[in-house]
Design a protein around this motif. Structure first.
Motif, mmCIF file in Angstrom:
data_model
loop_
_atom_site.group_PDB
_atom_site.id
_atom_site.type_symbol
_atom_site.label_atom_id
_atom_site.label_comp_id
_atom_site.label_asym_id
_atom_site.label_seq_id
_atom_site.Cartn_x
_atom_site.Cartn_y
_atom_site.Cartn_z
ATOM 1 N N ASP A 78 -92.497 -33.323 21.030
ATOM 2 C CA ASP A 78 -91.253 -33.700 21.706
ATOM 3 C C ASP A 78 -90.074 -33.112 20.932
ATOM 4 O O ASP A 78 -89.660 -33.650 19.896
ATOM 5 C CB ASP A 78 -91.121 -35.220 21.773
ATOM 6 C CG ASP A 78 -92.219 -35.867 22.596
ATOM 7 O OD1 ASP A 78 -92.624 -35.256 23.604
ATOM 8 O OD2 ASP A 78 -92.670 -36.966 22.243
ATOM 9 N N GLN B 61 -85.294 -34.530 26.151
ATOM 10 C CA GLN B 61 -85.379 -33.782 27.402
ATOM 11 C C GLN B 61 -86.486 -32.733 27.425
ATOM 12 O O GLN B 61 -86.954 -32.367 28.511
ATOM 13 C CB GLN B 61 -84.042 -33.075 27.675
ATOM 14 C CG GLN B 61 -82.882 -34.000 27.931
ATOM 15 C CD GLN B 61 -81.633 -33.234 28.308
ATOM 16 O OE1 GLN B 61 -81.569 -32.005 28.209
ATOM 17 N NE2 GLN B 61 -80.615 -33.958 28.753
ATOM 18 N N THR C 136 -92.198 -28.558 29.193
ATOM 19 C CA THR C 136 -91.619 -29.441 30.212
ATOM 20 C C THR C 136 -90.175 -29.746 29.852
ATOM 21 O O THR C 136 -89.872 -30.107 28.712
ATOM 22 C CB THR C 136 -92.415 -30.752 30.323
ATOM 23 O OG1 THR C 136 -93.730 -30.477 30.810
ATOM 24 C CG2 THR C 136 -91.726 -31.718 31.280
ATOM 25 N N TRP C 137 -89.299 -29.609 30.841
ATOM 26 C CA TRP C 137 -87.889 -29.956 30.698
ATOM 27 C C TRP C 137 -87.559 -31.058 31.695
ATOM 28 O O TRP C 137 -87.772 -30.912 32.899
ATOM 29 C CB TRP C 137 -87.002 -28.739 30.945
ATOM 30 C CG TRP C 137 -85.524 -29.040 30.857
ATOM 31 C CD1 TRP C 137 -84.886 -29.800 29.918
ATOM 32 C CD2 TRP C 137 -84.509 -28.588 31.760
ATOM 33 N NE1 TRP C 137 -83.531 -29.845 30.163
ATOM 34 C CE2 TRP C 137 -83.274 -29.117 31.300
ATOM 35 C CE3 TRP C 137 -84.519 -27.793 32.910
ATOM 36 C CZ2 TRP C 137 -82.060 -28.869 31.942
ATOM 37 C CZ3 TRP C 137 -83.317 -27.551 33.560
ATOM 38 C CH2 TRP C 137 -82.105 -28.073 33.068
ATOM 39 N N LYS C 138 -87.050 -32.185 31.187
ATOM 40 C CA LYS C 138 -86.674 -33.326 32.015
ATOM 41 C C LYS C 138 -85.213 -33.650 31.732
ATOM 42 O O LYS C 138 -84.898 -34.489 30.882
ATOM 43 C CB LYS C 138 -87.574 -34.520 31.697
ATOM 44 C CG LYS C 138 -87.447 -35.672 32.655
ATOM 45 C CD LYS C 138 -88.465 -36.761 32.336
ATOM 46 C CE LYS C 138 -88.351 -37.922 33.311
ATOM 47 N NZ LYS C 138 -89.336 -38.992 33.017
ATOM 48 N N GLN D 262 -83.549 -38.594 34.783
ATOM 49 C CA GLN D 262 -84.631 -39.395 35.338
ATOM 50 C C GLN D 262 -85.047 -38.940 36.738
ATOM 51 O O GLN D 262 -86.057 -39.413 37.264
ATOM 52 C CB GLN D 262 -84.209 -40.866 35.389
ATOM 53 C CG GLN D 262 -83.985 -41.487 34.022
ATOM 54 C CD GLN D 262 -85.234 -41.430 33.157
ATOM 55 O OE1 GLN D 262 -86.338 -41.754 33.604
ATOM 56 N NE2 GLN D 262 -85.065 -40.986 31.919
ATOM 57 N N LYS E 164 -87.792 -33.029 36.932
ATOM 58 C CA LYS E 164 -88.691 -32.576 35.873
ATOM 59 C C LYS E 164 -89.231 -31.205 36.243
ATOM 60 O O LYS E 164 -89.635 -30.969 37.382
ATOM 61 C CB LYS E 164 -89.857 -33.555 35.677
ATOM 62 C CG LYS E 164 -90.775 -33.155 34.521
ATOM 63 C CD LYS E 164 -91.848 -34.217 34.259
ATOM 64 C CE LYS E 164 -92.932 -34.181 35.297
ATOM 65 N NZ LYS E 164 -94.079 -35.050 34.922
ATOM 66 N N THR F 258 -91.930 -28.090 34.856
ATOM 67 C CA THR F 258 -93.016 -27.736 33.942
ATOM 68 C C THR F 258 -93.451 -26.308 34.222
ATOM 69 O O THR F 258 -93.551 -25.892 35.388
ATOM 70 C CB THR F 258 -94.215 -28.686 34.105
ATOM 71 O OG1 THR F 258 -93.790 -30.024 33.859
ATOM 72 C CG2 THR F 258 -95.332 -28.327 33.135
ATOM 73 N N GLU G 45 -92.186 -28.433 39.982
ATOM 74 C CA GLU G 45 -90.937 -29.188 39.981
ATOM 75 C C GLU G 45 -91.185 -30.545 40.631
ATOM 76 O O GLU G 45 -91.816 -30.624 41.688
ATOM 77 C CB GLU G 45 -89.847 -28.459 40.763
ATOM 78 C CG GLU G 45 -89.616 -27.011 40.329
ATOM 79 C CD GLU G 45 -90.517 -26.018 41.037
ATOM 80 O OE1 GLU G 45 -90.832 -24.964 40.445
ATOM 81 O OE2 GLU G 45 -90.938 -26.302 42.182
ATOM 82 N N THR G 46 -90.697 -31.606 40.007
ATOM 83 C CA THR G 46 -90.833 -32.959 40.538
ATOM 84 C C THR G 46 -89.449 -33.573 40.712
ATOM 85 O O THR G 46 -88.608 -33.498 39.808
ATOM 86 C CB THR G 46 -91.680 -33.843 39.613
ATOM 87 O OG1 THR G 46 -92.989 -33.280 39.490
ATOM 88 C CG2 THR G 46 -91.804 -35.255 40.175
ATOM 89 N N GLN H 259 -91.856 -39.615 45.072
ATOM 90 C CA GLN H 259 -91.464 -38.330 44.500
ATOM 91 C C GLN H 259 -91.925 -37.161 45.362
ATOM 92 O O GLN H 259 -92.918 -37.245 46.080
ATOM 93 C CB GLN H 259 -92.018 -38.152 43.079
ATOM 94 C CG GLN H 259 -93.483 -38.373 42.924
ATOM 95 C CD GLN H 259 -93.821 -39.800 42.559
ATOM 96 O OE1 GLN H 259 -93.002 -40.526 42.011
ATOM 97 N NE2 GLN H 259 -95.039 -40.207 42.867
ATOM 98 N N THR I 212 -93.098 -33.230 44.924
ATOM 99 C CA THR I 212 -93.610 -32.307 43.908
ATOM 100 C C THR I 212 -93.859 -30.954 44.557
ATOM 101 O O THR I 212 -94.471 -30.865 45.623
ATOM 102 C CB THR I 212 -94.907 -32.834 43.285
ATOM 103 O OG1 THR I 212 -94.686 -34.139 42.759
ATOM 104 C CG2 THR I 212 -95.377 -31.917 42.165
#
Length: 431
Positions: free
Chosen positions: A51, A55, A113-115, A118, A121, A123, A155-156, A169, A171
């Motif tokens: 991590d 983010q 992964t970039w978030k 909330q 997201k 990946t 992408e989510t 969600q 996706t």
């Protein structure tokens, strides 16, 4: 210095699995000519995640398994000359454990992964399938096996929820099978695109309904079936390709159901009979009330791109489903779970090189019994059995998938009386 060290180690996480299995198979290749097989298998996985901040994270996973066979990470002890070599016919032993040799191990996941918040997201890399699949023995594999790791971008988007709707969600995914190479003759390039809406409904504290509706389009799948021409085949294990159960055509589209069935060491396969555009509604309902929880599963695929047989102009073999239930849970030590599922899959319902190898790919009907017992935290004992027949045994015979058969062996074409049984005991240690 201690504070800095603690912060760094908290960001770096390790997990993995060591698993052993013994497996008995009756009527291997659906033929009494080679009726029995007993093998010992192992699987090892080791994953690292880091991590970077709240983010952004990255990670990788190492796993045993044939790098050209995405649907399993299991290695066979003493497998030796098992048809996965690089020579003609695939008869060389090039990595299977044999005579105390070493296992193959490689990266099956490498991702970032970039978030940013909330809601979103992103990946990229090679990572776990981002789409919801309901529970069966593991995740339902009627169109994609849990062991297969897609390569690309996903992408989510988390959508607003309220009341009984606890999650919702969208996706999306864009994935590669082969890189695009227009400078080669014939050209290379194949991939697929996915989109799914999924979520969870909790109408009462004791009921949790998870659902998904997905559509997955495979672009230029025929280039995966065209033998060794120009290095176009991406899964060039001779043994594996002899188990491909999709219908195929000859070069130029002439002649269906080639006996060699797109073997990697031949070049006389023009492509698949069908295109692949999969519509996939799925449902899992967990009933948590009472002394034992119950899980109900239903998963269905319709290949909207399926074509009729080019010779007979009949039979769009485009449907697959799994339905079943499990009683109990293995959440805590001493807990058990017992489940039964029925799996039905027509030959062109999904790309057989990526759907569940335990279910015997496509063109099969399977009864599945599964029992799991949690011995200690992180240690699971499992017994699962698959009773299988071909959905279309005549097609399997034309493809050369079945073994030899004669009246002297007590069976006649098209092998309708033969049932393949696979029964396994596994112990899995997760950490």
């Amino acid at each position: 210095e201690k504070q800095k060290k603690a912060a760094w180690t908290e960001k770096l996480k390790f997990s993995g699995q060591i698993a052993l299995r013994t497996e008995f198979i009756a009527n291997e290749n659906f033929s009494k000519a080679d009726s029995e097989r007993w093998r010992e298998r192992v699987r090892v996985r080791f994953q690292t995640t880091y991590d970077v901040n709240e983010q952004f994270m990255t990670g990788f996973r190492l796993s045993t398994g044939d790098p050209r066979f995405p649907s399993t990470g299991w290695e066979t002890l003493g497998g030796g000359s098992s048809g996965s070599g690089t020579g003609a016919g695939g008869t060389t032993a090039d990595g299977f454990e044999n005579s105390s040799s070493r296992f193959r191990i490689g990266f099956d996941r490498v991702w970032m992964t970039w978030k940013p918040n909330q809601t979103l997201k992103f990946t990229a890399g090679k990572f776990e399938l981002p789409f919801f699949k309901p529970q069966a023995v593991w995740g339902s594999g009627i169109w994609w096996d849990d062991d297969a790791q897609p390569t690309g971008i996903a992408e989510t988007i988390n959508l607003p929820t309220g009341g009984a709707l606890k999650s919702l969600q969208l996706t999306f995914g864009q994935f590669l099978f082969q890189e695009l190479r227009g400078d080669l003759s014939p050209a290379r390039g194949s991939g697929w695109f996915g989109q799914q809406i999924s979520g969870s409904l909790v109408p009462t504290p004791d009921v949790d309904a998870k659902f998904g509706l997905g559509f997955y389009y495979f672009a230029n799948p025929h280039r995966l079936a065209q033998g060794g021409t120009g290095g176009m085949i991406v899964l060039d294990s001779g043994l594996y390709n002899s188990r491909h159960t999709n219908r195929v055509t000859g070069v130029g589209g002439a002649g269906a159901n080639i006996g060699v069935n797109c073997n990697a060491f031949t070049t006389n396969c023009g492509g698949f009979v069908s295109e692949y555009a999969l519509l996939n509604p799925s449902l899992q309902v967990d009933f948590k009330g009472g002394p034992y929880p119950v899980t109900f599963t239903a998963d269905y695929v319709n290949n909207l791109g399926a074509h009729s047989d080019p010779v007979t102009k009949t039979d769009r073999k485009n449907n697959a489903f799994i339905v079943g239930a499990a009683l109990g849970s293995t959440k805590d030590p001493g807990n058990w779970r017992f489940g039964y599922w029925y799996y039905y899959s027509q030959a062109d319902s999904a790309l057989s090189m990526f759907n569940d190898d335990d279910f015997q790919f496509t063109n099969v009907k399977s009864h599945v019994i599964d029992f799991q017992y949690r011995i200690w935290k992180g240690v699971l004992l499992q017994w699962d059995t698959y009773v299988q027949k071909f959905e279309d045994s005549q097609l399997a015979n034309l493809q050369g998938i079945t073994g030899s058969c004669s009246a002297a062996l007590g069976c006649t074409l098209p092998f309708d009386d033969l049932t393949k049984v696979r029964s396994r005991i596994s112990i899995l240690v997760n950490f």
